[in-house]
Design a protein around this motif. Sequence first.
Motif, PDB file in Angstrom:
ATOM      1  N   ALA A  16       9.248 -12.259 -22.501  1.00 56.05           N
ATOM      2  CA  ALA A  16      10.595 -12.219 -23.103  1.00 56.05           C
ATOM      3  C   ALA A  16      10.490 -12.244 -24.622  1.00 56.05           C
ATOM      4  O   ALA A  16       9.607 -12.896 -25.195  1.00 56.05           O
ATOM      5  N   LEU A  17      11.396 -11.553 -25.274  1.00 59.31           N
ATOM      6  CA  LEU A  17      11.392 -11.435 -26.725  1.00 59.31           C
ATOM      7  C   LEU A  17      12.821 -11.211 -27.210  1.00 59.31           C
ATOM      8  O   LEU A  17      13.587 -10.461 -26.584  1.00 59.31           O
ATOM      9  N   VAL A  18      13.178 -11.839 -28.301  1.00 61.89           N
ATOM     10  CA  VAL A  18      14.505 -11.650 -28.902  1.00 61.89           C
ATOM     11  C   VAL A  18      14.302 -11.080 -30.300  1.00 61.89           C
ATOM     12  O   VAL A  18      13.563 -11.651 -31.113  1.00 61.89           O
ATOM     13  N   ALA A  19      14.923  -9.935 -30.574  1.00 53.86           N
ATOM     14  CA  ALA A  19      14.825  -9.269 -31.876  1.00 53.86           C
ATOM     15  C   ALA A  19      16.124  -9.479 -32.645  1.00 53.86           C
ATOM     16  O   ALA A  19      17.213  -9.522 -32.060  1.00 53.86           O
ATOM     17  N   ALA A  20      15.988  -9.603 -33.961  1.00 55.24           N
ATOM     18  CA  ALA A  20      17.161  -9.821 -34.812  1.00 55.24           C
ATOM     19  C   ALA A  20      16.918  -9.191 -36.166  1.00 55.24           C
ATOM     20  O   ALA A  20      15.775  -9.004 -36.606  1.00 55.24           O
ATOM     21  N   GLU A  21      18.008  -8.868 -36.854  1.00 57.22           N
ATOM     22  CA  GLU A  21      17.936  -8.326 -38.217  1.00 57.22           C
ATOM     23  C   GLU A  21      18.222  -9.458 -39.204  1.00 57.22           C
ATOM     24  O   GLU A  21      19.226 -10.168 -39.086  1.00 57.22           O
ATOM     25  N   LEU A  22      17.317  -9.620 -40.178  1.00 57.39           N
ATOM     26  CA  LEU A  22      17.496 -10.655 -41.196  1.00 57.39           C
ATOM     27  C   LEU A  22      18.464 -10.131 -42.260  1.00 57.39           C
ATOM     28  O   LEU A  22      18.167  -9.174 -42.972  1.00 57.39           O
ATOM     29  N   LEU A  23      19.627 -10.762 -42.353  1.00 56.95           N
ATOM     30  CA  LEU A  23      20.647 -10.313 -43.284  1.00 56.95           C
ATOM     31  C   LEU A  23      20.422 -10.867 -44.694  1.00 56.95           C
ATOM     32  O   LEU A  23      20.457 -10.126 -45.672  1.00 56.95           O
ATOM     33  N   GLU A  24      20.195 -12.171 -44.807  1.00 58.17           N
ATOM     34  CA  GLU A  24      19.989 -12.770 -46.118  1.00 58.17           C
ATOM     35  C   GLU A  24      19.403 -14.162 -45.964  1.00 58.17           C
ATOM     36  O   GLU A  24      19.466 -14.755 -44.879  1.00 58.17           O
ATOM     37  N   THR A  25      18.849 -14.657 -47.071  1.00 57.12           N
ATOM     38  CA  THR A  25      18.365 -16.038 -47.151  1.00 57.12           C
ATOM     39  C   THR A  25      18.895 -16.638 -48.443  1.00 57.12           C
ATOM     40  O   THR A  25      18.613 -16.115 -49.525  1.00 57.12           O
ATOM     41  N   ARG A  26      19.669 -17.692 -48.322  1.00 56.48           N
ATOM     42  CA  ARG A  26      20.256 -18.292 -49.512  1.00 56.48           C
ATOM     43  C   ARG A  26      20.443 -19.794 -49.332  1.00 56.48           C
ATOM     44  O   ARG A  26      20.393 -20.298 -48.207  1.00 56.48           O
ATOM     45  N   LYS A  27      20.659 -20.474 -50.444  1.00 52.77           N
ATOM     46  CA  LYS A  27      20.911 -21.902 -50.394  1.00 52.77           C
ATOM     47  C   LYS A  27      22.336 -22.176 -49.932  1.00 52.77           C
ATOM     48  O   LYS A  27      23.258 -21.447 -50.285  1.00 52.77           O
ATOM     49  N   GLN A  28      22.486 -23.244 -49.199  1.00 47.90           N
ATOM     50  CA  GLN A  28      23.795 -23.636 -48.702  1.00 47.90           C
ATOM     51  C   GLN A  28      24.471 -24.590 -49.686  1.00 47.90           C
ATOM     52  O   GLN A  28      23.949 -24.878 -50.762  1.00 47.90           O
ATOM     53  N   LYS A  29      25.629 -25.091 -49.309  1.00 45.48           N
ATOM     54  CA  LYS A  29      26.364 -26.010 -50.173  1.00 45.48           C
ATOM     55  C   LYS A  29      25.573 -27.300 -50.372  1.00 45.48           C
ATOM     56  O   LYS A  29      24.811 -27.720 -49.508  1.00 45.48           O
ATOM     57  N   THR A  30      25.805 -27.933 -51.513  1.00 41.40           N
ATOM     58  CA  THR A  30      25.089 -29.161 -51.844  1.00 41.40           C
ATOM     59  C   THR A  30      25.529 -30.308 -50.945  1.00 41.40           C
ATOM     60  O   THR A  30      26.731 -30.531 -50.744  1.00 41.40           O
ATOM     61  N   VAL A  31      24.547 -31.015 -50.410  1.00 38.96           N
ATOM     62  CA  VAL A  31      24.811 -32.208 -49.610  1.00 38.96           C
ATOM     63  C   VAL A  31      24.448 -33.420 -50.467  1.00 38.96           C
ATOM     64  O   VAL A  31      23.331 -33.495 -51.003  1.00 38.96           O
ATOM     65  N   ILE A  32      25.375 -34.357 -50.629  1.00 42.91           N
ATOM     66  CA  ILE A  32      25.163 -35.529 -51.462  1.00 42.91           C
ATOM     67  C   ILE A  32      24.532 -36.638 -50.625  1.00 42.91           C
ATOM     68  O   ILE A  32      25.018 -36.960 -49.540  1.00 42.91           O
ATOM     69  N   ILE A  33      23.429 -37.195 -51.129  1.00 44.05           N
ATOM     70  CA  ILE A  33      22.772 -38.334 -50.490  1.00 44.05           C
ATOM     71  C   ILE A  33      22.965 -39.541 -51.406  1.00 44.05           C
ATOM     72  O   ILE A  33      22.449 -39.567 -52.525  1.00 44.05           O
ATOM     73  N   LEU A  34      23.725 -40.522 -50.959  1.00 44.68           N
ATOM     74  CA  LEU A  34      24.040 -41.690 -51.765  1.00 44.68           C
ATOM     75  C   LEU A  34      23.506 -42.937 -51.070  1.00 44.68           C
ATOM     76  O   LEU A  34      23.792 -43.170 -49.893  1.00 44.68           O
ATOM     77  N   LYS A  35      22.707 -43.712 -51.805  1.00 44.79           N
ATOM     78  CA  LYS A  35      22.188 -44.972 -51.287  1.00 44.79           C
ATOM     79  C   LYS A  35      22.733 -46.108 -52.153  1.00 44.79           C
ATOM     80  O   LYS A  35      22.732 -46.015 -53.384  1.00 44.79           O
ATOM     81  N   LYS A  36      23.157 -47.180 -51.491  1.00 44.74           N
ATOM     82  CA  LYS A  36      23.753 -48.297 -52.227  1.00 44.74           C
ATOM     83  C   LYS A  36      23.462 -49.602 -51.502  1.00 44.74           C
ATOM     84  O   LYS A  36      23.570 -49.679 -50.279  1.00 44.74           O
TER      85      LYS A  36
END
Length: 261
Positions: A54-74
């Motif tokens: 079995a094999l699944v083929a796909a077309e790569l449309l784009e590679t980009r950064k997503q929205k910023t995720v904030i990591i807050l430690k307190k």
Amino acid sequence: MTFAVIKTGGKQYKVAANDVLKIEKLDAEAGTIVTFDQVLMVGDTVGAPLVEGALVAAELLETRKQKTVIILKKNRRHNYRRRNGHRQLLSTVRITEILTGGAKPTIKAAGVATKTDAVTEAKPAKAKAEAKTAETKTAAPKAAAPKAKAEPKAEAATEAKAAAPKKAAKPAADFNDDIKLIGGVGPALEKKLNAAGVTSLTQIAAWKKADIAKFDEELDLRGRAERDEWVAQAKDLVAGKPPRAKVDQEAVADKAEDKTK
């Protein structure tokens, strides 16, 4: 409708033809066909753990950064706060085929043809632009040729002005040529200066930065000549002006008289 379950980037996805999904970054260029060989399930067929052939083929449309995720430690009551941001790289793919029995992908990426067409169309435009720039370059020297004759005269005039020595101020006829009149120079410094060959105010008035640095090092003046402005004082004294110490004393006396009045 046939579907499949694939594994990529440590995650599992249920996909079907023409599905668009975002997965972990793939090391491939946009517009190419990528294949996923870790197929866990195709329709009713469950793999153990993978489905053979079995094999699944796909077309790569784009590679980009997503929205910023904030990591807050307190930590409360400890004045501890740490704020960081992270932007994950994800690849967007469109599923083109779900293959079984060892079949290979048959559908080509649509983005490849459009890219080649864009390149072939851009080449004539670049050639025209390069031809125009070449024409302007060849025409520019002809227009600038008459001006080149006048440049040497202007350069010669500026060089002559720069080379012309500045006229030194004429010393006053009745000035007192005593280096002790400079504020901060006493008998001890006078002896040091005389031993170094400096015996006249005109010599100090002609000092430059290099001379100041030289005598400062030789006589261990510790920056006194520059700090007390010996050169400026010497120029004033040569011009017939009163010593600065005398001027300062007169100013103090005038202030004292004003207060008594």
